[in-house]
Design an enzyme around this catalytic site. Structure first.
Site, PDB file in Angstrom:
ATOM      1  N   GLU A  83       0.892  -1.178  -0.151  1.00 36.64           N
ATOM      2  CA  GLU A  83      -0.057  -0.147   0.087  1.00 36.64           C
ATOM      3  C   GLU A  83       0.867   1.133   0.042  1.00 36.64           C
ATOM      4  OE1 GLU A  83      -2.900   0.263   2.987  1.00 36.64           O
ATOM      5  OE2 GLU A  83      -3.938   2.078   2.162  1.00 36.64           O
ATOM      6  N   PHE A 133      -9.462  -9.040  -0.474  1.00 36.49           N
ATOM      7  CA  PHE A 133      -9.023 -10.395  -1.032  1.00 36.49           C
ATOM      8  C   PHE A 133      -9.834 -10.516  -2.473  1.00 36.49           C
ATOM      9  CE2 PHE A 133      -7.736 -13.196   2.938  1.00 36.49           C
ATOM     10  CZ  PHE A 133      -6.744 -12.674   2.786  1.00 36.49           C
TER      11      PHE A 133
END
Lengths: 86, 403
Positions: free
Chosen positions: B306, B391
């Site tokens: 990230e 996910f």
């Protein structure tokens, strides 16, 4: 005077009913029990299990065919009698 | 034609930090983490004992006939919706109820009901399932319950994209207004995953922290599961103005992307593409953003990737950003994450308070942004984005700005 079967069924109904509705008698309308529409099916399942019978009614049939607790007792009694005479 | 502006006029939420928006914000201002020991019988003998649990739900004035058919996850959504509607001042009875709808995200389903059903059937050998099993479990139940309890007759549906569900819900709800299908939409997400089956599933992934959630900290060792819900009232700027509503903030835009790579391993490209799409949609430049509420799960993989994705999108401006992961406080509330993090973003925009990354201990050279360690920071926040990377590689980013 209510018989054993009636008392027994009232006890089973009571486990599902709104605790605030007070005494339940054979004259108590099913709509007065404060139960979810699907809960009637749950009560029928309880009765089937307890008495070894099969009540052939889906949720909609049950609400259409049974008006009060007494109707429920009568339906169960008929099925029990049928079973014992078979 | 100019694009219709979508504004937020009500907010509601419940999580371990508090059971209303003000108490959640207060905990975030203080940098207080609600992660601790879980005390629920539904955890049974799972090894994991830590999480972010709502210890006491507020009283809920609801007909018991409704209550028997509601799993905890739908209850949290309906309670949040009630708070949001109240703040918005919308009286559904006084409006055309076909013009108000709801989109509610969930990453899981009615997990408590699913668990209890299997225990009853497989362990306790009950001959049958409860008649309420299906209506309680279904992932669209929160949306349906919100509509029934509050009387919304417009577009109502659930959305699911694992941990990005809330952000997809915000985008989808705003679209309903822009497409003319509704004037007002409730949007948000919910999950109540602190039950045996779900917790065992996460244990198997070896993704859970041993002690607590430490996003971006070099000694981080995983995520912590939490429960909660958040809902907001969205409407067009004109609709809000016409009824004299207080506008809390503007939902400036949303961006979505998919990694299309791996079911669990994230990429840099997918998250970066979602952030870029969000900025384009919101018509905001990178220099307009002051705060990034990170997905920040506290896993090795997420936080590092990230950071790289934020750097790729923001370039040198990345070093001027305030970044934080509020999951360090409310934990990972699965499909509700984006909704609770939206509360953090709206607080930042409205109050000029950036909520911190709690539990932070050690600098990680791979996570070298200003992650607002441990203490909230005062700064003017013109606009904020909230990241959600799930996910399945399903990413959604939303942008908020002062109205």
């Amino acid at each position: 005077m209510a018989d054993d079967l009636t008392n027994d069924i009232i006890a089973k109904v009571k486990a599902h009913a709104d605790p605030g509705i007070g005494e339940i008698t054979p004259e108590t309308e099913l709509t007065a029990l404060g139960i979810h529409s699907l809960e009637l099916t749950e009560i029928i399942f309880d009765l089937e299990e307890a008495y070894g019978i099969e009540i052939e009614m889906n949720t909609v049939d049950a609400w259409n065919n049974l008006k009060n607790v007494g109707d429920m007792v009568a339906a169960v009694r008929t099925l029990i009698d049928k079973k014992t005479s078979a | 034609m100019t694009r219709q502006r979508i504004v937020i006029t009500g907010l509601g939420g419940l999580c371990a930090l508090g059971t209303d928006v003000e108490s959640i914000c207060q905990a975030m201002r203080e940098g207080r983490s609600a992660i601790g020991e879980i005390s629920t019988p539904f955890l049974r003998d799972a090894k994991t004992r830590i999480g972010a649990q709502i210890k006491q739900l507020p009283e809920w004035d609801i007909d018991r006939r409704r209550l028997v058919a509601i799993d905890r996850f739908a209850q949290l959504a309906a309670m949040s919706a009630e708070q949001a509607l109240k703040q918005s001042g919308i009286e559904i009875a006084e409006m055309d109820d076909t013009r108000i709808g709801a989109v509610v995200g969930t990453g899981i389903f009615g997990a408590e009901t699913a668990d209890e059903n299997y225990f009853a059937l497989l362990v306790e050998k009950k001959p049958r399932a409860s008649v309420f099993t299906v209506p309680r479990i279904m992932p669209s139940a929160p949306a349906g319950q919100v509509s029934m309890i509050h009387g919304l007759r417009g577009p109502v549906f659930g959305v699911t994209s694992a941990c990005a569900s809330s952000n997809h819900a915000f985008g989808a709800a705003a679209d309903q207004i822009r497409l003319g299908r509704a004037d007002v939409m409730l949007a948000g997400g919910t999950d109540a995953p602190l039950v045996y089956g779900v917790v065992k599933g996460w244990e198997a992934l070896r993704a859970l922290a041993r002690e607590t959630c430490r996003p971006f900290s070099a000694d981080r060792d995983g995520l912590v599961l939490g429960e909660g819900a958040g809902m907001m009232v969205l409407e067009s700027y004109e609709h809000a103005k016409a009824r004299g509503a207080t506008i809390l903030a503007e939902l400036a835009g949303s961006g979505m992307s998919a990694d299309a790579t791996d079911i669990v391993a994230p990429t840099i490209e997918g998250p970066a593409a979602a952030m870029q799409a969000c900025l384009r949609d919101a018509d905001l430049g990178i220099d307009d953003i002051d705060y990034v509420n990170a997905h920040g799960t506290g896993t090795k993989a997420n936080d590092q990737i990230e950071t790289a994705a934020i750097r790729r999108v923001f370039g040198t401006h990345a070093d001027s950003l305030s970044v934080s992961s509020t999951k360090s406080m409310h934990a990972h509330c699965m499909g509700a994450s984006g909704a609770i993090e939206a509360i953090a973003c709206i607080m930042a925009v409205r109050e000029g308070v950036v909520p911190p990354t709690a539990n932070y201990r050690e600098k990680d050279p791979e996570c070298d942004l200003d992650v607002t360690p441990n203490k909230a920071k005062r700064r003017n926040v013109r606009a904020a984005i909230s990241n959600a990377f799930a996910f399945g590689g399903t990413n959604a980013v939303v942008a908020f700005k002062a109205a």
